[in-house]
Design an enzyme around this catalytic site. Structure first.
Site, mmCIF file in Angstrom:
data_model
loop_
_atom_site.group_PDB
_atom_site.id
_atom_site.type_symbol
_atom_site.label_atom_id
_atom_site.label_comp_id
_atom_site.label_asym_id
_atom_site.label_seq_id
_atom_site.Cartn_x
_atom_site.Cartn_y
_atom_site.Cartn_z
ATOM 1 N N GLU A 52 0.624 -1.117 0.139
ATOM 2 C CA GLU A 52 -0.104 0.149 -0.172
ATOM 3 C C GLU A 52 0.918 1.229 -0.109
ATOM 4 O O GLU A 52 0.545 2.191 -0.695
ATOM 5 C CB GLU A 52 -0.885 -0.035 1.286
ATOM 6 C CG GLU A 52 -2.143 -1.041 1.078
ATOM 7 C CD GLU A 52 -2.968 -0.595 0.160
ATOM 8 O OE1 GLU A 52 -3.329 0.444 -0.173
ATOM 9 O OE2 GLU A 52 -3.479 -1.413 -0.817
ATOM 10 N N CYS A 209 -12.766 3.892 -14.219
ATOM 11 C CA CYS A 209 -13.461 5.263 -13.936
ATOM 12 C C CYS A 209 -12.103 6.345 -14.103
ATOM 13 O O CYS A 209 -11.808 6.754 -12.889
ATOM 14 C CB CYS A 209 -14.183 5.315 -12.787
ATOM 15 S SG CYS A 209 -14.962 6.775 -12.470
ATOM 16 N N CYS A 216 -17.415 4.395 -19.275
ATOM 17 C CA CYS A 216 -18.770 4.070 -18.968
ATOM 18 C C CYS A 216 -19.458 2.829 -19.449
ATOM 19 O O CYS A 216 -20.203 2.185 -18.837
ATOM 20 C CB CYS A 216 -19.465 5.305 -18.905
ATOM 21 S SG CYS A 216 -18.863 6.841 -17.881
ATOM 22 N N CYS A 219 -18.405 -0.203 -17.726
ATOM 23 C CA CYS A 219 -18.499 -0.052 -16.264
ATOM 24 C C CYS A 219 -19.543 -0.876 -15.738
ATOM 25 O O CYS A 219 -20.546 -0.840 -15.926
ATOM 26 C CB CYS A 219 -18.391 1.346 -16.004
ATOM 27 S SG CYS A 219 -18.499 1.455 -14.012
ATOM 28 N N CYS A 225 -25.046 4.816 -11.702
ATOM 29 C CA CYS A 225 -24.121 5.807 -11.757
ATOM 30 C C CYS A 225 -24.674 7.098 -11.935
ATOM 31 O O CYS A 225 -25.060 7.487 -13.157
ATOM 32 C CB CYS A 225 -22.771 5.619 -12.714
ATOM 33 S SG CYS A 225 -21.618 7.026 -12.541
HETATM 34 FE FE1 SF4 Z 1 -17.127 6.029 -13.468
HETATM 35 FE FE2 SF4 Z 1 -19.924 6.391 -13.308
HETATM 36 FE FE3 SF4 Z 1 -18.769 5.989 -15.810
HETATM 37 FE FE4 SF4 Z 1 -18.565 3.826 -14.121
HETATM 38 S S1 SF4 Z 1 -20.356 4.684 -15.220
HETATM 39 S S2 SF4 Z 1 -16.782 4.677 -15.254
HETATM 40 S S3 SF4 Z 1 -18.381 4.913 -12.193
HETATM 41 S S4 SF4 Z 1 -18.568 7.640 -14.581
#
Ligand code: SF4
Length: 354
Positions: A52, A209, A216, A219, A225
């Site tokens: 970390e 992200c 997105c 994602c 989101c």
């Molecule tokens: Fe980021 Fe939301 Fe796009 Fe996913 S959907 S990449 S969390 S902005």
């Protein structure tokens, strides 16, 4: 996640949405997240803590080799605590942000002296150790002990601010606390999910992200989101205050013997390059000239910029060849077999290798 009113800085997600988010992150991490990294195969807090700290401000690909070298030399916290600081800084050389290495060493000593060689199991006590902030403490507690505590490093702030449509200014401490509270409410109900959830948030921030180009379409939390639903995820997170930067010019005396030995001084424990070995540093050419014998001729090289977190350093190397004798001031000749293993500031190492 929760459609906020345009002015809302602190959305209030429903428990069902929080549950769905954590579940999605955990499932995605187990199926598609990063795996196989050496620090993921262990619940040993010493190894997790080491990774970390190294991963702060450093890419995974770079950390891998350093992590292996550190563990080979310091297999446990006792070995690290007992090592001389110079050796720790030497092994860290090239990773940069040396305050991490100094704190690493102090932290190991405290774990041994105050905690009997065992890392504390709760995030609050972990946070009292040198170099361990709130998010790092939470990561260690979650990965090693399944503690239900939220991480919130820079990447995770971005993910959560976008998912929640969190419009508060994170430069304001009160707003940052609100996001911490929100992050804490989002952790999974089942402690056994904490390692995958914590890793999943890190993976989302690092690989999906991203700051400028969030992916997105692929994602896993896209349906939840807010930033995506609003059509402009990169407007989150909001941070108005910029880092104040300063600039400084320094002259570096690159005194070298014909056998390749270089004259290095150990820096004080405070200030720029604290505790590292370094070429003698001066605040002006005149000061450097005055410190060197008039018989020694000096050769100025092109200055270059070195960027620190808060400061731009304009560095002016000045070469001097010594047949015999030594430059003024405390220091030592290090022959070519010795200096590469020392903890050196990155620009100094580059100069010497160049
Ligand atoms: Fe980021 Fe939301 Fe796009 Fe996913 S959907 S990449 S969390 S902005």
């Amino acid at each position: 996640m929760n459609p906020p009113s345009p002015a809302a800085a602190a959305p209030d997600p429903q428990p069902g949405a929080l549950h769905a988010f954590a579940g999605q992150v955990v499932r995605w991490q187990r199926a598609h997240g990063r795996s196989g990294l050496p620090w993921q195969a262990t619940r040993d807090p010493y190894r997790v803590w080491l990774s970390e700290i190294m991963l702060q401000q450093t890419q995974v690909a770079t950390v891998l080799a350093y992590y292996a070298r550190f563990l080979a030399r310091f297999p446990d916290v006792q070995a690290l605590a007992a090592a001389p600081q110079d050796e720790v800084l030497g092994l860290w050389s090239g990773l940069g942000y040396y305050s991490r290495a100094r704190n690493l060493h102090r932290c190991a000593q405290q774990v041994v002296q105050v905690h009997g060689g065992q890392f504390p199991r709760d995030a609050q006590t972990l946070q009292t150790l040198p170099g361990i902030g709130r998010s790092t403490a939470a990561a260690i507690a979650a990965f090693c002990f399944d503690a239900r505590v939220a991480i919130l490093d820079g990447n995770v702030k971005r993910v959560l601010a976008r998912v929640c449509g969190f419009a508060g200014d994170l430069a304001v401490a009160r707003e940052e606390r609100t996001l911490w509270d929100l992050a804490q409410r989002m952790v999974p109900a089942d402690p056994a999910d904490m390692p995958a959830y914590t890793q999943g948030l890190m993976d989302l921030g690092a690989t999906v992200c991203t700051a400028r180009a969030p992916a997105c379409l692929t994602c896993p939390v896209q349906p939840l989101c807010t930033g995506h639903r609003e059509g402009e995820p990169t407007r989150y997170p909001v941070r108005t205050r910029k880092l104040k930067r300063s600039a400084q010019s320094l002259w570096l005396l690159q005194a070298q013997r014909s056998d390749g030995a270089v004259w290095l001084q150990k820096r004080p424990q405070q200030g720029v390059w604290a505790g590292l070995y370094c070429l003698p540093v001066f605040e002006s050419y005149q000061a450097l000239r005055a410190a060197v014998s008039p018989q020694v001729s000096l050769q100025e090289s092109a200055p270059f910029l070195h960027v620190l977190t808060h400061k731009d350093l304009h560095l002016h190397p000045v070469g001097a060849v010594y047949a015999a004798g030594s430059p003024a001031g405390a220091g030592e000749w290090f022959d070519a077999g010795r200096w590469p293993a020392l903890g050196l500031p990155a620009p100094v190492r580059k100069l010497l290798e160049g």
